[in-house]
Design an enzyme around this catalytic site. Structure first.
Site, short mmCIF file in Angstrom:
data_model
loop_
_atom_site.label_atom_id
_atom_site.label_comp_id
_atom_site.label_asym_id
_atom_site.label_seq_id
_atom_site.Cartn_x
_atom_site.Cartn_y
_atom_site.Cartn_z
N LYS A 88 67.41 -37.61 102.47
CA LYS A 88 67.91 -36.44 101.75
C LYS A 88 68.95 -35.74 102.62
O LYS A 88 68.69 -35.44 103.79
CB LYS A 88 66.72 -35.51 101.50
CG LYS A 88 66.81 -34.65 100.27
CD LYS A 88 65.45 -33.98 100.04
CE LYS A 88 65.47 -33.02 98.92
NZ LYS A 88 64.22 -32.26 98.86
O1 G3P Z 1 62.87 -29.71 95.50
C1 G3P Z 1 63.41 -28.54 95.96
C2 G3P Z 1 62.39 -27.48 95.98
O2 G3P Z 1 61.48 -27.71 97.00
C3 G3P Z 1 62.92 -26.12 96.06
O3 G3P Z 1 62.06 -25.37 95.31
O4 G3P Z 1 60.93 -23.36 94.57
O5 G3P Z 1 61.81 -23.52 96.92
O6 G3P Z 1 63.36 -23.28 95.00
P1 G3P Z 1 62.05 -23.79 95.47
#
Ligand code: G3P
Length: 217
Positions: free
Chosen positions: A83
């Site tokens: 990634k």
């Molecule tokens: O896959 C990306 C994710 O981990 C981000 O999620 O909820 O931290 O915006 P969030």
């Protein structure tokens, strides 16, 4: 639609994997921090449980360092997707790492133009962050629709991996638009099974069944 689980918690991954609900896993530096585990060790463990793509994120910011980190992460297992962030350095790393036969997930995508660049750099997955756009009052789902249209217009094979999923409605909408993959925390995936009418219907069935005095076993 493929379901990736967005966590580095082994127990949660194993539980959903046993149900056949896990097509892959995504991690990021914040999720590794939350797990309290060493990135190489925990990623290897996850790859031993899940046969689909397991995203492991580089933390360097210069292309050459990203490439070196990506090569090291890719050695963990055959199903690693490296990634990289959607910066010019990340796109350069994407081009090199995908050219070497690695799966690459380009993350932190917030615009259709960024997604176009990732596809041209050979990304296996593009990760638009729906929830974080919603957080700043921009419709994250519109971005998924725009990327779907652009990729379909030109036959790009990069898979749209809808990320930063916060609600079950995000999953319904991403599926309706045609995202190839969603990645969501285990708690959101589990909520997909919930419906108050299911609970009410089951309670009524059990009440009526008790009145029959019968047993199946
Ligand atoms: O896959 C990306 C994710 O981990 C981000 O999620 O909820 O931290 O915006 P969030």
């Amino acid at each position: 639609m493929k379901f990736f689980v967005d966590t580095a918690e082994i127990n949660e991954i194993a539980e959903l994997n046993d149900l056949g609900m896990v097509d892959g896993v995504t991690t990021n530096p914040s999720l590794i921090m939350k797990s309290g585990r060493n990135i190489l060790e925990v990623t290897k463990e996850i790859c031993g449980i899940v046969s689909g793509p397991v995203s492991a994120e580089v933390v360097a910011t210069e292309a050459d360092d990203m490439i070196a980190e990506g090569r090291k992460l890719a050695k963990i297992a055959d199903n690693i997707a490296v990634k990289v962030p959607l910066t010019w350095a990340g796109l350069k790393a994407c081009k090199v790492l995908s050219g070497e036969g690695n799966m690459v997930n380009v993350t932190l995508c917030f615009s259709a133009n960024q997604a176009l660049l990732a596809a041209k750099a050979g990304a296996t997955f593009i990760s638009p962050f729906i929830g974080r756009l919603d957080d700043v009052n921009i419709d994250g789902m519109e971005l998924i629709a725009d990327i779907r249209q652009i990729y379909d217009n030109y036959g790009f094979e990069t898979q749209i991996l809808a990320a930063s999923i916060r609600t079950v409605n995000h999953i319904t909408d991403a599926a309706r638009i045609g995202a190839d993959v969603i990645t969501a925390p285990p708690s959101v995936i589990k909520k997909l099974a919930d419906h108050p009418l299911t609970d009410a219907g089951l309670a009524q069935f059990l009440k009526d069944w008790e009145k029959t005095g019968q047993k199946i076993l």
